[in-house]
Scaffold this motif. Structure first.
Motif, PDB file in Angstrom:
ATOM      1  N   MET A  10      23.721  12.138   3.041  1.00 20.77           N
ATOM      2  CA  MET A  10      23.485  11.948   1.606  1.00 20.77           C
ATOM      3  C   MET A  10      22.136  12.537   1.195  1.00 20.77           C
ATOM      4  SD  MET A  10      25.968  10.939  -0.152  1.00 20.77           S
ATOM      5  CE  MET A  10      25.138  10.535  -1.676  1.00 20.77           C
TER       6      MET A  10
ATOM      7  N   ASP B  22      30.986   9.757  -6.202  1.00 26.51           N
ATOM      8  CA  ASP B  22      31.849   8.772  -5.538  1.00 26.51           C
ATOM      9  C   ASP B  22      31.037   7.608  -4.981  1.00 26.51           C
ATOM     10  OD1 ASP B  22      34.178  10.167  -6.108  1.00 26.51           O
ATOM     11  OD2 ASP B  22      34.414  10.989  -4.086  1.00 26.51           O
ATOM     12  N   THR B  23      29.857   7.915  -4.448  1.00 27.47           N
ATOM     13  CA  THR B  23      28.989   6.870  -3.903  1.00 27.47           C
ATOM     14  C   THR B  23      28.449   5.993  -5.027  1.00 27.47           C
ATOM     15  OG1 THR B  23      28.387   8.299  -2.059  1.00 27.47           O
ATOM     16  CG2 THR B  23      26.934   6.448  -2.500  1.00 27.47           C
TER      17      THR B  23
ATOM     18  N   ALA C 275      30.300   8.689   2.845  1.00 26.51           N
ATOM     19  CA  ALA C 275      30.014   9.913   2.102  1.00 26.51           C
ATOM     20  C   ALA C 275      29.463  10.988   3.043  1.00 26.51           C
ATOM     21  CB  ALA C 275      29.027   9.635   0.976  1.00 26.51           C
TER      22      ALA C 275
ATOM     23  N   LEU D  81      32.738   5.276  -2.169  1.00 28.04           N
ATOM     24  CA  LEU D  81      32.276   5.557  -0.808  1.00 28.04           C
ATOM     25  C   LEU D  81      30.939   4.861  -0.601  1.00 28.04           C
ATOM     26  CD1 LEU D  81      32.772   9.443  -0.576  1.00 28.04           C
ATOM     27  CD2 LEU D  81      34.193   7.712   0.511  1.00 28.04           C
ATOM     28  N   ASP D  82      30.683   4.431   0.642  1.00 30.44           N
ATOM     29  CA  ASP D  82      29.321   4.007   0.955  1.00 30.44           C
ATOM     30  C   ASP D  82      28.590   5.222   1.517  1.00 30.44           C
ATOM     31  OD1 ASP D  82      30.000   4.263   3.676  1.00 30.44           O
ATOM     32  OD2 ASP D  82      30.181   2.108   3.979  1.00 30.44           O
ATOM     33  N   GLU D  83      27.308   5.071   1.778  1.00 28.64           N
ATOM     34  CA  GLU D  83      26.494   6.214   2.206  1.00 28.64           C
ATOM     35  C   GLU D  83      27.020   6.847   3.496  1.00 28.64           C
ATOM     36  OE1 GLU D  83      21.927   7.202   3.561  1.00 28.64           O
ATOM     37  OE2 GLU D  83      22.297   5.393   2.405  1.00 28.64           O
TER      38      GLU D  83
ATOM     39  N   CYS E 247      22.658  16.141   0.745  1.00 22.35           N
ATOM     40  CA  CYS E 247      23.423  16.286  -0.493  1.00 22.35           C
ATOM     41  C   CYS E 247      22.495  16.259  -1.708  1.00 22.35           C
ATOM     42  CB  CYS E 247      24.462  15.163  -0.553  1.00 22.35           C
ATOM     43  SG  CYS E 247      25.292  14.926  -2.121  1.00 22.35           S
TER      44      CYS E 247
ATOM     45  N   TRP F  98      32.358  12.368   5.046  1.00 19.57           N
ATOM     46  CA  TRP F  98      33.173  13.225   4.192  1.00 19.57           C
ATOM     47  C   TRP F  98      32.482  14.562   3.958  1.00 19.57           C
ATOM     48  CZ3 TRP F  98      32.705  15.494  -0.632  1.00 19.57           C
ATOM     49  CH2 TRP F  98      33.876  16.036  -1.156  1.00 19.57           C
ATOM     50  N   LEU F  99      31.168  14.535   3.714  1.00 17.96           N
ATOM     51  CA  LEU F  99      30.413  15.776   3.508  1.00 17.96           C
ATOM     52  C   LEU F  99      30.454  16.667   4.747  1.00 17.96           C
ATOM     53  CD1 LEU F  99      27.325  14.388   1.597  1.00 17.96           C
ATOM     54  CD2 LEU F  99      28.843  16.202   0.767  1.00 17.96           C
TER      55      LEU F  99
ATOM     56  N   HIS G  79      30.619  15.589  -5.984  1.00 16.98           N
ATOM     57  CA  HIS G  79      31.677  14.583  -5.817  1.00 16.98           C
ATOM     58  C   HIS G  79      31.206  13.460  -4.897  1.00 16.98           C
ATOM     59  CE1 HIS G  79      34.968  16.198  -8.109  1.00 16.98           C
ATOM     60  NE2 HIS G  79      35.061  17.303  -7.408  1.00 16.98           N
ATOM     61  N   ALA G  80      30.546  13.803  -3.798  1.00 20.87           N
ATOM     62  CA  ALA G  80      30.077  12.772  -2.862  1.00 20.87           C
ATOM     63  C   ALA G  80      29.075  11.843  -3.528  1.00 20.87           C
ATOM     64  CB  ALA G  80      29.459  13.422  -1.625  1.00 20.87           C
TER      65      ALA G  80
END
Length: 139
Positions: free
Chosen positions: A52, A27-28, A38, A33-35, A55, A41-42, A23-24
């Motif tokens: 990221m 979404d990016t 994200a 979302l920007d990096e 991720c 959020w992660l 999802h991250a």
């Protein structure tokens, strides 16, 4: 020798981490979302110090690939399907296998190694030929 501090564990299962990472990434890529957002959020979602890069590395690894493969074929969440998440893992493996100009990979993922030096289209063609012969793709 063990470290002085206990290893932190995520509150999520491998499947939960794989879903959150996919999802991250998606979404990016979609511009939601920007990096940095994200990454925040992660860290909140997974409960570890993820970025990221983490991720991408996780999504291309065996644990995440197995977790995504184990999802029911009719799985969906937030408007995304199992196939969307598997596509995110392909994109992640391609990125960690090919993003550095010096040719070095950003992780030791077997899947990223399969994609190294290839476009996603080339890998898909090879995977399709392998599936026809019974070998099949990694994802």
């Amino acid at each position: 020798m063990r470290g002085l501090f206990p290893k932190k564990k995520s509150r999520l299962s491998p499947q939960g981490k794989a879903i959150a990472a996919a999802h991250a990434l998606l979404d990016t890529m979609e511009g939601h979302l920007d990096e940095k957002a994200a990454g925040r959020w992660l860290r909140e979602e997974v409960g570890l110090q993820w970025s990221m890069l983490t991720c991408l590395q996780y999504l291309s690894g065996k644990e995440a690939l197995g977790a995504l493969k184990a999802l029911p074929n009719d799985w969906s969440e937030r408007g995304r399907t199992k196939q969307h998440l598997q596509t995110a893992s392909i994109l992640a493996a391609h990125a960690v296998g090919n993003v550095r100009q010096d040719g070095r990979m950003l992780c030791a993922s077997d899947f990223a190694h399969e994609l190294r030096g290839k476009t996603v289209e080339q890998w898909l063609a090879e995977a399709s030929n392998g599936a026809a012969s019974g070998a099949g793709p990694s994802v």
